[in-house]
Design a protein around this motif. Structure first.
Motif, PDB file in Angstrom:
ATOM      1  N   LEU A 124      47.039  45.502  38.054  1.00  0.00           N
ATOM      2  CA  LEU A 124      47.646  46.380  39.049  1.00  0.00           C
ATOM      3  C   LEU A 124      48.063  47.708  38.430  1.00  0.00           C
ATOM      4  O   LEU A 124      47.805  48.772  38.992  1.00  0.00           O
ATOM      5  CB  LEU A 124      48.855  45.694  39.694  1.00  0.00           C
ATOM      6  CG  LEU A 124      49.578  46.513  40.763  1.00  0.00           C
ATOM      7  CD1 LEU A 124      48.651  46.867  41.919  1.00  0.00           C
ATOM      8  CD2 LEU A 124      50.810  45.772  41.257  1.00  0.00           C
ATOM      9  N   SER A 125      48.670  47.654  37.268  1.00  0.00           N
ATOM     10  CA  SER A 125      49.133  48.872  36.597  1.00  0.00           C
ATOM     11  C   SER A 125      47.982  49.839  36.338  1.00  0.00           C
ATOM     12  O   SER A 125      48.118  51.054  36.515  1.00  0.00           O
ATOM     13  CB  SER A 125      49.823  48.514  35.284  1.00  0.00           C
ATOM     14  OG  SER A 125      50.266  49.666  34.636  1.00  0.00           O
ATOM     15  N   SER A 126      46.849  49.315  35.941  1.00  0.00           N
ATOM     16  CA  SER A 126      45.681  50.153  35.681  1.00  0.00           C
ATOM     17  C   SER A 126      45.281  50.945  36.929  1.00  0.00           C
ATOM     18  O   SER A 126      45.042  52.154  36.863  1.00  0.00           O
ATOM     19  CB  SER A 126      44.528  49.279  35.202  1.00  0.00           C
ATOM     20  OG  SER A 126      43.337  50.018  35.122  1.00  0.00           O
ATOM     21  N   LYS A 155      49.924  41.981  36.242  1.00  0.00           N
ATOM     22  CA  LYS A 155      50.594  43.279  36.123  1.00  0.00           C
ATOM     23  C   LYS A 155      49.668  44.296  35.446  1.00  0.00           C
ATOM     24  O   LYS A 155      49.630  45.461  35.837  1.00  0.00           O
ATOM     25  CB  LYS A 155      51.891  43.139  35.331  1.00  0.00           C
ATOM     26  CG  LYS A 155      52.687  44.422  35.278  1.00  0.00           C
ATOM     27  CD  LYS A 155      54.054  44.220  34.673  1.00  0.00           C
ATOM     28  CE  LYS A 155      54.855  45.512  34.760  1.00  0.00           C
ATOM     29  NZ  LYS A 155      56.243  45.318  34.328  1.00  0.00           N
ATOM     30  N   ARG A 156      48.920  43.838  34.472  1.00  0.00           N
ATOM     31  CA  ARG A 156      48.001  44.734  33.755  1.00  0.00           C
ATOM     32  C   ARG A 156      46.924  45.281  34.699  1.00  0.00           C
ATOM     33  O   ARG A 156      46.623  46.469  34.679  1.00  0.00           O
ATOM     34  CB  ARG A 156      47.369  43.983  32.593  1.00  0.00           C
ATOM     35  CG  ARG A 156      46.430  44.819  31.777  1.00  0.00           C
ATOM     36  CD  ARG A 156      45.913  44.032  30.609  1.00  0.00           C
ATOM     37  NE  ARG A 156      44.915  44.801  29.891  1.00  0.00           N
ATOM     38  CZ  ARG A 156      44.155  44.305  28.961  1.00  0.00           C
ATOM     39  NH1 ARG A 156      44.270  43.052  28.589  1.00  0.00           N
ATOM     40  NH2 ARG A 156      43.261  45.057  28.364  1.00  0.00           N
ATOM     41  N   ARG A 176      55.616  45.058  43.972  1.00  0.00           N
ATOM     42  CA  ARG A 176      55.080  45.218  42.615  1.00  0.00           C
ATOM     43  C   ARG A 176      54.716  46.684  42.351  1.00  0.00           C
ATOM     44  O   ARG A 176      54.928  47.203  41.246  1.00  0.00           O
ATOM     45  CB  ARG A 176      53.865  44.318  42.417  1.00  0.00           C
ATOM     46  CG  ARG A 176      54.220  42.827  42.418  1.00  0.00           C
ATOM     47  CD  ARG A 176      52.985  41.939  42.394  1.00  0.00           C
ATOM     48  NE  ARG A 176      52.180  42.199  41.197  1.00  0.00           N
ATOM     49  CZ  ARG A 176      50.854  42.055  41.158  1.00  0.00           C
ATOM     50  NH1 ARG A 176      50.176  41.657  42.231  1.00  0.00           N
ATOM     51  NH2 ARG A 176      50.194  42.314  40.048  1.00  0.00           N
ATOM     52  N   ILE A 177      54.178  47.358  43.359  1.00  0.00           N
ATOM     53  CA  ILE A 177      53.834  48.777  43.214  1.00  0.00           C
ATOM     54  C   ILE A 177      55.109  49.613  43.092  1.00  0.00           C
ATOM     55  O   ILE A 177      55.179  50.524  42.263  1.00  0.00           O
ATOM     56  CB  ILE A 177      52.961  49.251  44.393  1.00  0.00           C
ATOM     57  CG1 ILE A 177      51.604  48.552  44.344  1.00  0.00           C
ATOM     58  CG2 ILE A 177      52.796  50.770  44.378  1.00  0.00           C
ATOM     59  CD1 ILE A 177      50.768  48.730  45.593  1.00  0.00           C
ATOM     60  N   GLU A 232      57.870  48.771  41.805  1.00  0.00           N
ATOM     61  CA  GLU A 232      58.375  48.580  40.444  1.00  0.00           C
ATOM     62  C   GLU A 232      57.622  49.477  39.456  1.00  0.00           C
ATOM     63  O   GLU A 232      58.234  50.103  38.586  1.00  0.00           O
ATOM     64  CB  GLU A 232      58.217  47.116  40.047  1.00  0.00           C
ATOM     65  CG  GLU A 232      58.741  46.788  38.667  1.00  0.00           C
ATOM     66  CD  GLU A 232      58.545  45.321  38.312  1.00  0.00           C
ATOM     67  OE1 GLU A 232      58.230  45.046  37.137  1.00  0.00           O
ATOM     68  OE2 GLU A 232      58.683  44.464  39.200  1.00  0.00           O
ATOM     69  N   LEU A 233      56.312  49.566  39.598  1.00  0.00           N
ATOM     70  CA  LEU A 233      55.514  50.398  38.694  1.00  0.00           C
ATOM     71  C   LEU A 233      55.786  51.885  38.885  1.00  0.00           C
ATOM     72  O   LEU A 233      55.750  52.658  37.933  1.00  0.00           O
ATOM     73  CB  LEU A 233      54.023  50.113  38.885  1.00  0.00           C
ATOM     74  CG  LEU A 233      53.537  48.743  38.436  1.00  0.00           C
ATOM     75  CD1 LEU A 233      52.104  48.509  38.905  1.00  0.00           C
ATOM     76  CD2 LEU A 233      53.639  48.601  36.921  1.00  0.00           C
ATOM     77  N   VAL A 286      47.153  51.452  39.769  1.00  0.00           N
ATOM     78  CA  VAL A 286      48.245  52.313  40.252  1.00  0.00           C
ATOM     79  C   VAL A 286      48.336  53.566  39.391  1.00  0.00           C
ATOM     80  O   VAL A 286      48.512  54.671  39.910  1.00  0.00           O
ATOM     81  CB  VAL A 286      49.582  51.535  40.283  1.00  0.00           C
ATOM     82  CG1 VAL A 286      50.759  52.468  40.535  1.00  0.00           C
ATOM     83  CG2 VAL A 286      49.527  50.445  41.353  1.00  0.00           C
ATOM     84  N   THR A 287      48.198  53.419  38.093  1.00  0.00           N
ATOM     85  CA  THR A 287      48.237  54.575  37.192  1.00  0.00           C
ATOM     86  C   THR A 287      47.108  55.544  37.523  1.00  0.00           C
ATOM     87  O   THR A 287      47.314  56.764  37.575  1.00  0.00           O
ATOM     88  CB  THR A 287      48.135  54.118  35.726  1.00  0.00           C
ATOM     89  OG1 THR A 287      49.272  53.298  35.435  1.00  0.00           O
ATOM     90  CG2 THR A 287      48.077  55.295  34.773  1.00  0.00           C
TER      91      THR A 287
END
Length: 109
Positions: free
Chosen positions: A92-94, A89-90, A10-11, A13-14, A96-97
Motif C-alpha cells: 500500500l505504501s508503495s 503495508k509495504r 490505512r491510507i 495513517e500513511l 500511496v507514495t
C-alpha cells in the motif's frame, strides 16, 4: 458496494504527516494533496492511483494492476490496484507514495 473503510484508515495513517483533504467521489473516497487527487479507495474494491501518464503502460505490467476505465474508456494516468495488491503495508505504501508524489508535483488548486 461501499468503499473499504479499513483501507481508507490505512491510507490516512500513511498520509498523516501532511495536510490532505478527503472527498467522496465515484462511490469511493478520494485523498487530495494541494487540491490534486493522489489516490482513492474504490467502491469496486481496491485502490485507484494517479501516476504519470507516461508510466501507465509500464505499471500495467505489475501484478494486481489494471487500467482504470471510466465510461467505457481507459483513463491514462490512473491505475486500479486490486485488493490483493494492497494487502501489506509495504504494498500500500508503495502505491500511496507514488500517487502522493505526483499530486505534490502539480500546481495547487
Amino acid at each position: 458496494m461501499a468503499y473499504d473503510t479499513v483501507l481508507a484508515d490505512r491510507i490516512r495513517e500513511l498520509l498523516a504527516p501532511e495536510p490532505t483533504d478527503e472527498m467522496r467521489m465515484f462511490g469511493g473516497l478520494a485523498f487530495l494533496i494541494g487540491g490534486n487527487m493522489a489516490v482513492a479507495v474504490s467502491s469496486q474494491g481496491g485502490l485507484l492511483v494517479r501516476v504519470p501518464r507516461e508510466d501507465t503502460d509500464k505499471l500495467l505490467g505489475h501484478e494486481h494492476v489494471s487500467a482504470m476505465v471510466m465510461a467505457g474508456r481507459e483513463t491514462r494516468g490512473w491505475l486500479r490496484v486490486a485488493p490483493e495488491g494492497v494487502k501489506t503495508k509495504r504494498q500500500l505504501s508503495s502505491w500511496v507514495t507514488r500517487g502522493a508524489d505526483l499530486a505534490r508535483s502539480l500546481p495547487p488548486k
